[in-house]
Design a protein around this motif. Structure first.
Motif, PDB file in Angstrom:
ATOM      1  N   GLU A 189     -15.715  44.307  -5.381  1.00  0.00           N
ATOM      2  CA  GLU A 189     -15.874  44.411  -3.922  1.00  0.00           C
ATOM      3  C   GLU A 189     -14.817  45.298  -3.280  1.00  0.00           C
ATOM      4  OE1 GLU A 189     -17.758  40.090  -2.629  1.00  0.00           O
ATOM      5  OE2 GLU A 189     -15.651  40.462  -2.265  1.00  0.00           O
ATOM      6  N   TYR A 190     -13.656  45.360  -3.895  1.00  0.00           N
ATOM      7  CA  TYR A 190     -12.515  46.033  -3.275  1.00  0.00           C
ATOM      8  C   TYR A 190     -12.695  47.552  -3.246  1.00  0.00           C
ATOM      9  CZ  TYR A 190      -7.714  47.275  -2.192  1.00  0.00           C
ATOM     10  OH  TYR A 190      -6.594  47.777  -1.590  1.00  0.00           O
ATOM     11  N   ALA A 191     -12.489  48.134  -2.057  1.00  0.00           N
ATOM     12  CA  ALA A 191     -12.434  49.581  -1.841  1.00  0.00           C
ATOM     13  C   ALA A 191     -13.755  50.302  -2.100  1.00  0.00           C
ATOM     14  CB  ALA A 191     -11.302  50.215  -2.653  1.00  0.00           C
ATOM     15  N   VAL A 192     -14.877  49.667  -1.842  1.00  0.00           N
ATOM     16  CA  VAL A 192     -16.171  50.344  -1.943  1.00  0.00           C
ATOM     17  C   VAL A 192     -16.323  51.212  -0.695  1.00  0.00           C
ATOM     18  CG1 VAL A 192     -18.679  50.010  -2.008  1.00  0.00           C
ATOM     19  CG2 VAL A 192     -17.179  48.467  -3.298  1.00  0.00           C
ATOM     20  N   ALA A 193     -16.565  52.512  -0.897  1.00  0.00           N
ATOM     21  CA  ALA A 193     -16.657  53.465   0.207  1.00  0.00           C
ATOM     22  C   ALA A 193     -17.849  53.138   1.102  1.00  0.00           C
ATOM     23  CB  ALA A 193     -16.792  54.888  -0.340  1.00  0.00           C
ATOM     24  N   GLY A 194     -17.697  53.341   2.399  1.00  0.00           N
ATOM     25  CA  GLY A 194     -18.792  53.135   3.330  1.00  0.00           C
ATOM     26  C   GLY A 194     -18.320  52.468   4.608  1.00  0.00           C
ATOM     27  N   THR A 195     -19.270  52.090   5.423  1.00  0.00           N
ATOM     28  CA  THR A 195     -18.949  51.434   6.695  1.00  0.00           C
ATOM     29  C   THR A 195     -19.351  49.956   6.612  1.00  0.00           C
ATOM     30  OG1 THR A 195     -21.088  52.132   7.585  1.00  0.00           O
ATOM     31  CG2 THR A 195     -19.189  53.515   8.105  1.00  0.00           C
ATOM     32  N   TYR A 196     -18.592  49.139   7.311  1.00  0.00           N
ATOM     33  CA  TYR A 196     -18.775  47.690   7.286  1.00  0.00           C
ATOM     34  C   TYR A 196     -18.893  47.177   8.712  1.00  0.00           C
ATOM     35  CZ  TYR A 196     -17.113  47.949   2.453  1.00  0.00           C
ATOM     36  OH  TYR A 196     -16.975  48.242   1.123  1.00  0.00           O
ATOM     37  N   GLU A 197     -19.712  46.139   8.878  1.00  0.00           N
ATOM     38  CA  GLU A 197     -19.883  45.565  10.213  1.00  0.00           C
ATOM     39  C   GLU A 197     -20.071  44.052  10.142  1.00  0.00           C
ATOM     40  OE1 GLU A 197     -23.183  47.325  12.261  1.00  0.00           O
ATOM     41  OE2 GLU A 197     -22.253  49.308  12.350  1.00  0.00           O
ATOM     42  N   ASP A 198     -19.614  43.399  11.169  1.00  0.00           N
ATOM     43  CA  ASP A 198     -19.938  41.999  11.423  1.00  0.00           C
ATOM     44  C   ASP A 198     -19.730  41.769  12.912  1.00  0.00           C
ATOM     45  OD1 ASP A 198     -20.785  39.401  10.973  1.00  0.00           O
ATOM     46  OD2 ASP A 198     -18.825  38.674  10.347  1.00  0.00           O
ATOM     47  N   GLU A 199     -20.267  40.694  13.382  1.00  0.00           N
ATOM     48  CA  GLU A 199     -20.075  40.299  14.769  1.00  0.00           C
ATOM     49  C   GLU A 199     -19.631  38.849  14.764  1.00  0.00           C
ATOM     50  OE1 GLU A 199     -22.630  41.829  18.183  1.00  0.00           O
ATOM     51  OE2 GLU A 199     -23.383  39.790  17.874  1.00  0.00           O
ATOM     52  N   LEU A 200     -18.407  38.624  15.220  1.00  0.00           N
ATOM     53  CA  LEU A 200     -17.835  37.281  15.298  1.00  0.00           C
ATOM     54  C   LEU A 200     -17.961  36.813  16.735  1.00  0.00           C
ATOM     55  CD1 LEU A 200     -16.231  34.979  13.947  1.00  0.00           C
ATOM     56  CD2 LEU A 200     -14.142  36.223  14.582  1.00  0.00           C
ATOM     57  N   THR A 201     -18.626  35.691  16.937  1.00  0.00           N
ATOM     58  CA  THR A 201     -18.838  35.161  18.291  1.00  0.00           C
ATOM     59  C   THR A 201     -18.018  33.897  18.474  1.00  0.00           C
ATOM     60  OG1 THR A 201     -21.095  36.048  18.316  1.00  0.00           O
ATOM     61  CG2 THR A 201     -20.566  34.332  19.926  1.00  0.00           C
ATOM     62  N   ILE A 202     -17.210  33.881  19.539  1.00  0.00           N
ATOM     63  CA  ILE A 202     -16.437  32.704  19.938  1.00  0.00           C
ATOM     64  C   ILE A 202     -17.170  32.099  21.127  1.00  0.00           C
ATOM     65  CG2 ILE A 202     -14.214  31.862  20.794  1.00  0.00           C
ATOM     66  CD1 ILE A 202     -13.008  34.523  19.629  1.00  0.00           C
ATOM     67  N   THR A 203     -17.524  30.823  21.019  1.00  0.00           N
ATOM     68  CA  THR A 203     -18.296  30.167  22.084  1.00  0.00           C
ATOM     69  C   THR A 203     -17.559  28.933  22.585  1.00  0.00           C
ATOM     70  OG1 THR A 203     -20.368  30.907  21.085  1.00  0.00           O
ATOM     71  CG2 THR A 203     -20.510  29.099  22.680  1.00  0.00           C
ATOM     72  N   LEU A 204     -17.448  28.840  23.904  1.00  0.00           N
ATOM     73  CA  LEU A 204     -16.937  27.643  24.578  1.00  0.00           C
ATOM     74  C   LEU A 204     -18.140  26.991  25.240  1.00  0.00           C
ATOM     75  CD1 LEU A 204     -14.791  25.783  25.907  1.00  0.00           C
ATOM     76  CD2 LEU A 204     -14.545  27.541  27.664  1.00  0.00           C
ATOM     77  N   ALA A 205     -18.409  25.733  24.911  1.00  0.00           N
ATOM     78  CA  ALA A 205     -19.596  25.067  25.447  1.00  0.00           C
ATOM     79  C   ALA A 205     -19.266  23.657  25.933  1.00  0.00           C
ATOM     80  CB  ALA A 205     -20.691  25.000  24.390  1.00  0.00           C
ATOM     81  N   ALA A 206     -19.786  23.321  27.100  1.00  0.00           N
ATOM     82  CA  ALA A 206     -19.651  21.959  27.630  1.00  0.00           C
ATOM     83  C   ALA A 206     -20.488  21.016  26.778  1.00  0.00           C
ATOM     84  CB  ALA A 206     -20.100  21.911  29.078  1.00  0.00           C
ATOM     85  N   ASN A 207     -19.992  19.801  26.547  1.00  0.00           N
ATOM     86  CA  ASN A 207     -20.689  18.805  25.725  1.00  0.00           C
ATOM     87  C   ASN A 207     -21.016  17.564  26.546  1.00  0.00           C
ATOM     88  OD1 ASN A 207     -20.255  20.412  23.508  1.00  0.00           O
ATOM     89  ND2 ASN A 207     -18.478  19.302  22.833  1.00  0.00           N
TER      90      ASN A 207
END
Length: 175
Positions: A156-174
């Motif tokens: 996995e280490y140093a494979v050429a290319g572009t990487y993406e993810d989307e991390l969502t932080i959510t605050l929600a009333a319970n």
């Protein structure tokens, strides 16, 4: 005779109480039903969206982000990953580098949690729960977190290319 008069007086007194009708009291009332409400209000700072350039060759701390949050009701703060890691775009996700998010109170280790991106893919992972019914000024906190890449294999280490993810932080009333 005196005894007879006394006896007549003793018998007549209760009879007067029974025979005297009670005075009726006139009374009316008006009942007012009161109601009101306060809308739920949760605040997360920062809010909206942002971007961060991840150093795909750095397995250590990628930096830190501090969030502030508060609610006027019980609440949770959760994290969710869209791809379950940094997804390699050219391979269509065949290479996906997962990462850990470490979060604690102001980055000093109090209330620390560590969550892996693969665990939070498509399903939010709660990192803070507060069950207090308090106003927004007193019912909040902060978390400072950092992101560490986790290379599970040498391939996995140093494979050429572009990487993406989307991390969502959510605050929600319970409630």
């Amino acid at each position: 005779m005196k005894n007879l008069v006394k006896l007549a007086a003793v018998v007549a007194a209760p009879a007067l109480m029974i025979a005297t009708p009670a005075a009726a009291q006139d009374s009316e009332s008006y009942v007012i039903g009161l109601s009101g409400s306060v809308d739920s209000n949760c605040e997360l700072i920062p809010e909206g969206s942002g971007t961060f350039a991840v150093d795909m060759l750095n397995v250590g701390n990628q930096g830190s982000l501090t969030i502030l949050y508060s609610c006027n009701s019980p609440y949770t703060v959760s994290l969710e990953s869209a791809n379950g890691g940094m997804e390699h775009q050219e391979s269509g996700g065949a290479v996906n580098i997962d990462y850990d998010v470490e979060a604690s109170f102001l980055g000093i280790g109090i209330g620390a949690t560590t969550t892996n991106s693969a665990t939070m893919q498509g399903s939010p992972v709660v990192i803070v729960t507060d069950n207090d019914w308090s106003n927004i000024l007193t019912n909040g906190g902060t978390r400072t977190g950092n992101l560490d890449l986790s290379f599970d294999s040498l391939s996995e280490y140093a494979v050429a290319g572009t990487y993406e993810d989307e991390l969502t932080i959510t605050l929600a009333a319970n409630y």
